[in-house]
Design a protein around this motif. Structure first.
Motif, PDB file in Angstrom:
ATOM      1  N   GLN A  25       0.589  -1.203  -0.030  1.00  0.00           N
ATOM      2  CA  GLN A  25       0.209  -0.025   0.095  1.00  0.00           C
ATOM      3  C   GLN A  25       0.908   1.135  -0.089  1.00  0.00           C
ATOM      4  OE1 GLN A  25      -2.351  -1.016   3.367  1.00  0.00           O
ATOM      5  NE2 GLN A  25      -3.711  -2.372   2.272  1.00  0.00           N
ATOM      6  N   ASP A  26       2.093   1.132   0.355  1.00  0.00           N
ATOM      7  CA  ASP A  26       2.867   2.374   0.040  1.00  0.00           C
ATOM      8  C   ASP A  26       3.958   2.579  -1.159  1.00  0.00           C
ATOM      9  OD1 ASP A  26       4.565   0.142   0.578  1.00  0.00           O
ATOM     10  OD2 ASP A  26       5.888   1.156   1.966  1.00  0.00           O
ATOM     11  N   GLY A  27       3.435   1.475  -2.053  1.00  0.00           N
ATOM     12  CA  GLY A  27       3.950   1.650  -3.591  1.00  0.00           C
ATOM     13  C   GLY A  27       4.986   0.334  -3.902  1.00  0.00           C
ATOM     14  N   PRO A  28       5.949  -0.045  -3.338  1.00  0.00           N
ATOM     15  CA  PRO A  28       6.811  -1.059  -3.949  1.00  0.00           C
ATOM     16  C   PRO A  28       6.065  -2.353  -4.169  1.00  0.00           C
ATOM     17  CG  PRO A  28       7.819  -0.125  -1.899  1.00  0.00           C
ATOM     18  CD  PRO A  28       6.177   0.268  -1.842  1.00  0.00           C
ATOM     19  N   PRO A  29       6.370  -3.340  -5.039  1.00  0.00           N
ATOM     20  CA  PRO A  29       5.764  -4.300  -5.550  1.00  0.00           C
ATOM     21  C   PRO A  29       5.959  -5.389  -4.527  1.00  0.00           C
ATOM     22  CG  PRO A  29       7.898  -4.056  -6.698  1.00  0.00           C
ATOM     23  CD  PRO A  29       7.550  -2.969  -6.275  1.00  0.00           C
ATOM     24  N   VAL A  30       5.019  -6.390  -4.341  1.00  0.00           N
ATOM     25  CA  VAL A  30       5.347  -7.588  -3.374  1.00  0.00           C
ATOM     26  C   VAL A  30       6.397  -8.629  -4.036  1.00  0.00           C
ATOM     27  CG1 VAL A  30       4.124  -9.253  -2.309  1.00  0.00           C
ATOM     28  CG2 VAL A  30       3.132  -7.229  -2.352  1.00  0.00           C
ATOM     29  N   ARG A  31       7.281  -9.146  -3.568  1.00  0.00           N
ATOM     30  CA  ARG A  31       8.033 -10.111  -3.949  1.00  0.00           C
ATOM     31  C   ARG A  31       8.151 -11.324  -3.199  1.00  0.00           C
ATOM     32  NH1 ARG A  31       7.571  -7.863  -8.512  1.00  0.00           N
ATOM     33  NH2 ARG A  31       8.918  -6.279  -9.334  1.00  0.00           N
ATOM     34  N   ALA A  32       8.725 -12.285  -4.026  1.00  0.00           N
ATOM     35  CA  ALA A  32       9.010 -13.506  -3.313  1.00  0.00           C
ATOM     36  C   ALA A  32       9.939 -13.459  -2.302  1.00  0.00           C
ATOM     37  CB  ALA A  32       9.567 -14.496  -4.345  1.00  0.00           C
TER      38      ALA A  32
END
Length: 561
Positions: A112-119
């Protein structure tokens, strides 16, 4: 809090009785007119923190599941072995030997603060949950996961030590995935008081709007969410005690609640704007004996290390009468550390029957006799007197303990009610500072949670949740065999033997399973109503434009209250 202090005003919802409200096939609407509206949900206990590994009560779980996501959600039918819908992962596959599950993350997922979710976030999350310093209460359920690796930026792999029936459930649903970039430097020993816990950032379809201490937590729709905008604008969780719930429901101030007292249920369900339904029970309550001295785990309890005394107390309570007189149809007599809704539960096992005359004879044989002219039994000059720790937040337990006190008085026992507030109750429970406690549990479909509350390892763990210090390696062995089975059919005989063992040991008097009496405003159209987690599909619920109330038109701004 659901039965970890409760029975709380558990805020479960059911399908409305009208067919339109029970449409499980509905998901988020493509119709713009379905977007909008607010739902106000009653909760009894304000969360301590909204950091998922530190969940200690069901109210926290309900709120956190709107802000954070697992890799997959348990499906509407609730089958552990086959019924799931995508969460952060949009697909998954098994390695050939079934000791690894590969999860492919939705490449559009973002925090929700912008960065992508990663493995790497998934890998980090597993490490956090598995860390004993953090103190995740169900950490034992992760013991058969060897490790989690990031194959690439959107592919997380769970590696298992062996095959077993609940592999996918453990990997896909137990962990709410957390942002490594915000938590990596957070000291793990003090996470309960971290700023993140009061200002959480997840990948879910709602974000925190406003947290008013001791009053409400307001969530707002994340309009940019990769799953799509929630239909609802706002969800407000309003702290509501049992004394005001009926009024707030009948006046329309609360849209959704579950009640556990017949009087409140009868009053609220009679309201034309509310719909009601009973759901399966996933909570059980019991009198828990401390097998060790208070806060002295190496010393046996002078009274309750004796299985004969524990058995006599259980025999002396007419549980059927106690439950019927207090709950009517909202509870049934419990048979052990399980509820009948769990797939591996076995309600046919032999339990301790009510027999007041037999209880008196047993007490006599144990040396607890009633001297002439006295009302309390004694043994070598010591009166048969003990206290029961009870949380005042639970109206049901406060009522029932009085009836229990009277039943045991007739058998020559003096029971002192040690009533304390909710926070004190939780603190003393964790410190094992009691002789007997009126406790409760909320369970999930899996029986793996029994390890945390009843295993030898948990009894000997300074931070374990086996508060009564119950130890029987035979119980542990049968439970381990059930959990190691490759399917539910082969697990069932082992689970039954585990239940038979613990019931015969009488570490507790198993009192009642509370049924879920659910009430919801008729304008609400719910979907994805999993019996163990009604809230899992909250973002896809809707309120038809023509049926909206003034508060449904508040929109996305944070309400000023």
């Amino acid at each position: 809090m659901r039965e970890s202090i409760g029975p709380r005003i558990r805020i479960l919802v059911a399908c409305a009785l009208a067919a339109a409200a029970c449409d499980r096939g509905t998901t988020k609407s493509d119709d713009a007119s379905a977007v909008g509206g607010s739902i106000i949900i009653a909760m009894q206990n304000e969360p301590r923190s909204l950091l998922p590994p530190l969940i200690n009560q069901i109210d926290e779980k309900v709120v956190e599941d709107q802000i954070f996501e697992p890799l997959a959600w348990l499906g509407d039918e609730g089958h552990l072995d086959r019924d799931y819908r995508p969460g952060l992962a949009d697909s998954w596959s098994w390695e050939r030997d079934s000791t690894a599950i590969v999860f492919h993350l939705n490449p559009k997922a973002r925090w929700q603060d912008g960065p992508p979710v990663r493995a790497s976030d998934v890998r980090f999350t597993f490490g956090l949950y598995a860390d004993s310093v953090v103190g995740f209460k169900d950490r034992s359920s992760l013991a058969r996961i060897d490790s989690v690796t990031a194959r690439d930026s959107v592919t997380a792999v769970f590696w298992f030590k062996n095959r077993y029936a609940e592999q996918f459930y453990d990997a896909a649903t137990r962990l709410l995935i957390l942002p490594e970039h915000l938590l990596a430097r957070e000291p793990r020993a003090t996470m309960l008081t971290s700023t993140f816990g009061r200002q959480p950032v997840g990948s879910g379809r709602f974000r925190l709007g406003k947290w008013t201490p001791n009053a409400s937590i307001e969530l707002l729709a994340d309009t940019a969410n990769y799953h799509g905008r929630p239909n609802l604008d706002r969800v407000v969780f309003a702290v509501t005690d049992v004394n005001s719930l009926s009024t707030r429901l009948t006046t329309g101030e609360i849209d959704l609640a579950e009640v556990s007292t017949p009087a409140v249920f009868r009053t609220a369900s009679a309201q034309p704007d509310l719909r009601a339904r009973m759901n399966p029970a996933y909570d059980y309550s019991f009198l828990l004996f401390n097998a060790r001295q208070r806060k002295q785990r190496r010393q046996p309890n002078a009274l309750f290390a004796d299985v004969g005394l524990r058995r006599a107390i259980s025999m002396g309570l007419d549980r059927g009468k106690l439950v019927r007189s207090q709950f009517d149809s909202l509870a049934i007599v419990s048979t052990g550390p399980m509820t009948r809704a769990q797939p591996l539960a076995d309600s046919t096992i032999r339990t301790i029957a009510y027999d007041s005359a037999g209880a008196a004879r047993l007490l006599d044989s144990l040396g607890w006799t009633l001297p002439a002219g006295k009302t309390v039994r004694e043994r070598r000059g010591q009166p048969l007197k003990f206290s029961v720790l009870v949380p005042t937040v639970s109206a049901n337990r406060m009522t029932m303990i009085v009836a229990i006190q009277e039943s045991l008085r007739k058998l020559g026992m003096e029971v002192v009610v040690d009533a304390v507030d909710g926070n004190t109750f939780v603190g003393r429970l964790g410190a094992r500072d009691f002789d007997v406690v009126f406790d409760g549990r909320h369970v999930e479909p899996s029986v793996s949670g029994l390890r945390a509350f009843w295993s030898v390892a948990s009894a000997r763990d300074a931070n374990g949740q086996n508060y009564g210090n119950y130890e029987n390696p035979r119980f542990d062995a049968h439970l381990d065999s059930a959990l190691a089975a490759r399917d539910l059919a082969s697990a069932r005989p082992h689970a039954t033997q585990a239940f038979e063992t613990i019931v015969a040991d009488v570490p507790a008097v198993w009192l009642y399973e509370t049924r879920t009496a659910m009430l919801m405003h008729k304008r609400i159209r719910p979907v994805h109503l999993v019996s163990t987690a009604w809230w899992a599909g909250l973002a896809d619920w809707s309120i038809p434009a023509a049926e909206r109330l003034p508060r449904d038109r508040v929109g996305l701004r944070v309400a000023s209250r």
